[in-house]
Scaffold this motif. Structure first.
Motif, PDB file in Angstrom:
ATOM      1  N   PRO A  69       0.829  -1.214   0.000  1.00 38.24           N
ATOM      2  CA  PRO A  69       0.000   0.000   0.000  1.00 38.24           C
ATOM      3  C   PRO A  69       0.861   1.261   0.000  1.00 38.24           C
ATOM      4  O   PRO A  69       2.001   1.242   0.471  1.00 38.24           O
ATOM      5  N   PHE A  70       0.294   2.355  -0.529  1.00 38.32           N
ATOM      6  CA  PHE A  70       0.972   3.639  -0.419  1.00 38.32           C
ATOM      7  C   PHE A  70       1.242   3.894   1.057  1.00 38.32           C
ATOM      8  O   PHE A  70       0.401   3.625   1.910  1.00 38.32           O
ATOM      9  N   GLY A  71       2.423   4.379   1.367  1.00 38.94           N
ATOM     10  CA  GLY A  71       2.832   4.622   2.737  1.00 38.94           C
ATOM     11  C   GLY A  71       3.821   3.583   3.227  1.00 38.94           C
ATOM     12  O   GLY A  71       4.554   3.819   4.179  1.00 38.94           O
ATOM     13  N   ALA A  72       3.839   2.429   2.574  1.00 32.92           N
ATOM     14  CA  ALA A  72       4.778   1.366   2.959  1.00 32.92           C
ATOM     15  C   ALA A  72       6.157   1.656   2.382  1.00 32.92           C
ATOM     16  O   ALA A  72       6.311   2.405   1.419  1.00 32.92           O
ATOM     17  N   VAL A  73       7.157   1.054   2.986  1.00 31.40           N
ATOM     18  CA  VAL A  73       8.510   1.091   2.441  1.00 31.40           C
ATOM     19  C   VAL A  73       8.596  -0.057   1.440  1.00 31.40           C
ATOM     20  O   VAL A  73       8.261  -1.197   1.757  1.00 31.40           O
ATOM     21  N   VAL A  74       9.019   0.259   0.222  1.00 31.65           N
ATOM     22  CA  VAL A  74       9.067  -0.726  -0.855  1.00 31.65           C
ATOM     23  C   VAL A  74      10.517  -0.949  -1.266  1.00 31.65           C
ATOM     24  O   VAL A  74      11.217   0.004  -1.612  1.00 31.65           O
ATOM     25  N   GLU A  75      10.955  -2.190  -1.199  1.00 32.61           N
ATOM     26  CA  GLU A  75      12.317  -2.549  -1.596  1.00 32.61           C
ATOM     27  C   GLU A  75      12.327  -2.958  -3.068  1.00 32.61           C
ATOM     28  O   GLU A  75      11.569  -3.842  -3.466  1.00 32.61           O
ATOM     29  N   LEU A  76      13.165  -2.303  -3.860  1.00 33.20           N
ATOM     30  CA  LEU A  76      13.373  -2.731  -5.241  1.00 33.20           C
ATOM     31  C   LEU A  76      14.619  -3.602  -5.256  1.00 33.20           C
ATOM     32  O   LEU A  76      15.695  -3.154  -4.860  1.00 33.20           O
ATOM     33  N   PRO A  77      14.480  -4.856  -5.689  1.00 28.73           N
ATOM     34  CA  PRO A  77      15.614  -5.775  -5.640  1.00 28.73           C
ATOM     35  C   PRO A  77      16.702  -5.407  -6.651  1.00 28.73           C
ATOM     36  O   PRO A  77      16.494  -4.562  -7.519  1.00 28.73           O
ATOM     37  N   ASP A  78      17.839  -6.062  -6.534  1.00 29.91           N
ATOM     38  CA  ASP A  78      18.916  -5.879  -7.506  1.00 29.91           C
ATOM     39  C   ASP A  78      18.403  -6.250  -8.892  1.00 29.91           C
ATOM     40  O   ASP A  78      17.536  -7.095  -9.011  1.00 29.91           O
ATOM     41  N   PRO A  79      18.846  -5.598  -9.921  1.00 28.77           N
ATOM     42  CA  PRO A  79      19.999  -4.710  -9.993  1.00 28.77           C
ATOM     43  C   PRO A  79      19.708  -3.268  -9.588  1.00 28.77           C
ATOM     44  O   PRO A  79      20.606  -2.456  -9.551  1.00 28.77           O
ATOM     45  N   VAL A  80      18.459  -2.929  -9.267  1.00 24.98           N
ATOM     46  CA  VAL A  80      18.145  -1.567  -8.844  1.00 24.98           C
ATOM     47  C   VAL A  80      18.646  -1.341  -7.420  1.00 24.98           C
ATOM     48  O   VAL A  80      19.368  -0.404  -7.147  1.00 24.98           O
ATOM     49  N   GLY A  81      18.230  -2.206  -6.497  1.00 24.16           N
ATOM     50  CA  GLY A  81      18.761  -2.208  -5.146  1.00 24.16           C
ATOM     51  C   GLY A  81      18.533  -0.948  -4.340  1.00 24.16           C
ATOM     52  O   GLY A  81      19.450  -0.472  -3.673  1.00 24.16           O
ATOM     53  N   ILE A  82      17.309  -0.385  -4.401  1.00 24.67           N
ATOM     54  CA  ILE A  82      17.017   0.801  -3.608  1.00 24.67           C
ATOM     55  C   ILE A  82      15.736   0.581  -2.804  1.00 24.67           C
ATOM     56  O   ILE A  82      14.978  -0.354  -3.048  1.00 24.67           O
ATOM     57  N   THR A  83      15.505   1.470  -1.855  1.00 19.87           N
ATOM     58  CA  THR A  83      14.298   1.462  -1.039  1.00 19.87           C
ATOM     59  C   THR A  83      13.477   2.694  -1.398  1.00 19.87           C
ATOM     60  O   THR A  83      14.017   3.798  -1.468  1.00 19.87           O
ATOM     61  N   LEU A  84      12.185   2.491  -1.652  1.00 19.96           N
ATOM     62  CA  LEU A  84      11.286   3.603  -1.956  1.00 19.96           C
ATOM     63  C   LEU A  84      10.407   3.897  -0.751  1.00 19.96           C
ATOM     64  O   LEU A  84       9.778   2.995  -0.198  1.00 19.96           O
ATOM     65  N   GLU A  85      10.360   5.149  -0.359  1.00 19.53           N
ATOM     66  CA  GLU A  85       9.415   5.609   0.652  1.00 19.53           C
ATOM     67  C   GLU A  85       8.184   6.066  -0.125  1.00 19.53           C
ATOM     68  O   GLU A  85       8.271   6.989  -0.926  1.00 19.53           O
ATOM     69  N   THR A  86       7.047   5.434   0.077  1.00 18.61           N
ATOM     70  CA  THR A  86       5.873   5.717  -0.757  1.00 18.61           C
ATOM     71  C   THR A  86       4.832   6.602  -0.073  1.00 18.61           C
ATOM     72  O   THR A  86       3.758   6.802  -0.629  1.00 18.61           O
ATOM     73  N   GLU A  87       5.132   7.130   1.087  1.00 21.83           N
ATOM     74  CA  GLU A  87       4.186   7.967   1.821  1.00 21.83           C
ATOM     75  C   GLU A  87       3.682   9.134   0.976  1.00 21.83           C
ATOM     76  O   GLU A  87       2.491   9.456   0.978  1.00 21.83           O
ATOM     77  N   LYS A  88       4.569   9.795   0.226  1.00 20.89           N
ATOM     78  CA  LYS A  88       4.201  10.963  -0.580  1.00 20.89           C
ATOM     79  C   LYS A  88       3.205  10.627  -1.683  1.00 20.89           C
ATOM     80  O   LYS A  88       2.496  11.495  -2.151  1.00 20.89           O
ATOM     81  N   LEU A  89       3.145   9.364  -2.111  1.00 22.08           N
ATOM     82  CA  LEU A  89       2.191   8.996  -3.163  1.00 22.08           C
ATOM     83  C   LEU A  89       0.751   9.209  -2.723  1.00 22.08           C
ATOM     84  O   LEU A  89      -0.130   9.427  -3.559  1.00 22.08           O
ATOM     85  N   LYS A  90       0.511   9.182  -1.434  1.00 22.73           N
ATOM     86  CA  LYS A  90      -0.835   9.420  -0.904  1.00 22.73           C
ATOM     87  C   LYS A  90      -1.333  10.831  -1.268  1.00 22.73           C
ATOM     88  O   LYS A  90      -2.527  11.061  -1.397  1.00 22.73           O
ATOM     89  N   ASP A  91      -0.411  11.769  -1.460  1.00 21.14           N
ATOM     90  CA  ASP A  91      -0.768  13.144  -1.799  1.00 21.14           C
ATOM     91  C   ASP A  91      -1.342  13.261  -3.204  1.00 21.14           C
ATOM     92  O   ASP A  91      -1.951  14.294  -3.535  1.00 21.14           O
ATOM     93  N   TYR A  92      -1.162  12.256  -4.050  1.00 19.62           N
ATOM     94  CA  TYR A  92      -1.572  12.330  -5.449  1.00 19.62           C
ATOM     95  C   TYR A  92      -2.866  11.597  -5.744  1.00 19.62           C
ATOM     96  O   TYR A  92      -3.270  11.492  -6.893  1.00 19.62           O
ATOM     97  N   VAL A  93      -3.533  11.070  -4.711  1.00 22.14           N
ATOM     98  CA  VAL A  93      -4.797  10.367  -4.918  1.00 22.14           C
ATOM     99  C   VAL A  93      -5.881  11.044  -4.082  1.00 22.14           C
ATOM    100  O   VAL A  93      -5.604  11.694  -3.077  1.00 22.14           O
ATOM    101  N   ASP A  94      -7.122  10.912  -4.531  1.00 24.53           N
ATOM    102  CA  ASP A  94      -8.249  11.502  -3.802  1.00 24.53           C
ATOM    103  C   ASP A  94      -8.817  10.536  -2.806  1.00 24.53           C
ATOM    104  O   ASP A  94      -8.854   9.392  -2.929  1.00 24.53           O
TER     105      ASP A  94
END
Length: 94
Positions: A69-94
């Protein structure tokens, strides 16, 4: 711990290039995936307020699919290998 940039494989194309390709030629994007160039894909969905991560491409399908869900921490596996903070995505939905 996130790998240093120098330790990560370099992308075949930038996000902007991929998005432009997907917009202009969706079938070409499928061919790029089949050729192994799209290893990890994160897809936000405003209707379900979630992010789905597709990874581990094999024989034309992604073998690993995870939805958070938006707001969760999302791990992108290798070869990307980063963590996405998705809290801000909540600002773009009604």
């Amino acid at each position: 711990m996130t790998p240093r940039t120098a330790d990560r494989p370099q992308p075949q194309m930038s996000i902007e290039e991929f998005e432009e390709l997907e917009r202009r030629a969706p079938e070409m994007v499928r061919l790029e995936f089949l050729n192994g160039k799209v290893q990890v894909k994160a897809v936000p969905d405003g209707e379900t307020c979630s992010v789905t991560v597709h990874a581990e491409p094999e024989d034309g399908v992604y073998r690993a699919v995870t939805t958070r869900p938006f707001g969760a921490v999302v791990e992108l596996p290798d070869p990307v290998g980063i963590t996405l903070e998705t809290e801000k995505l909540k600002d773009y939905v009604d």
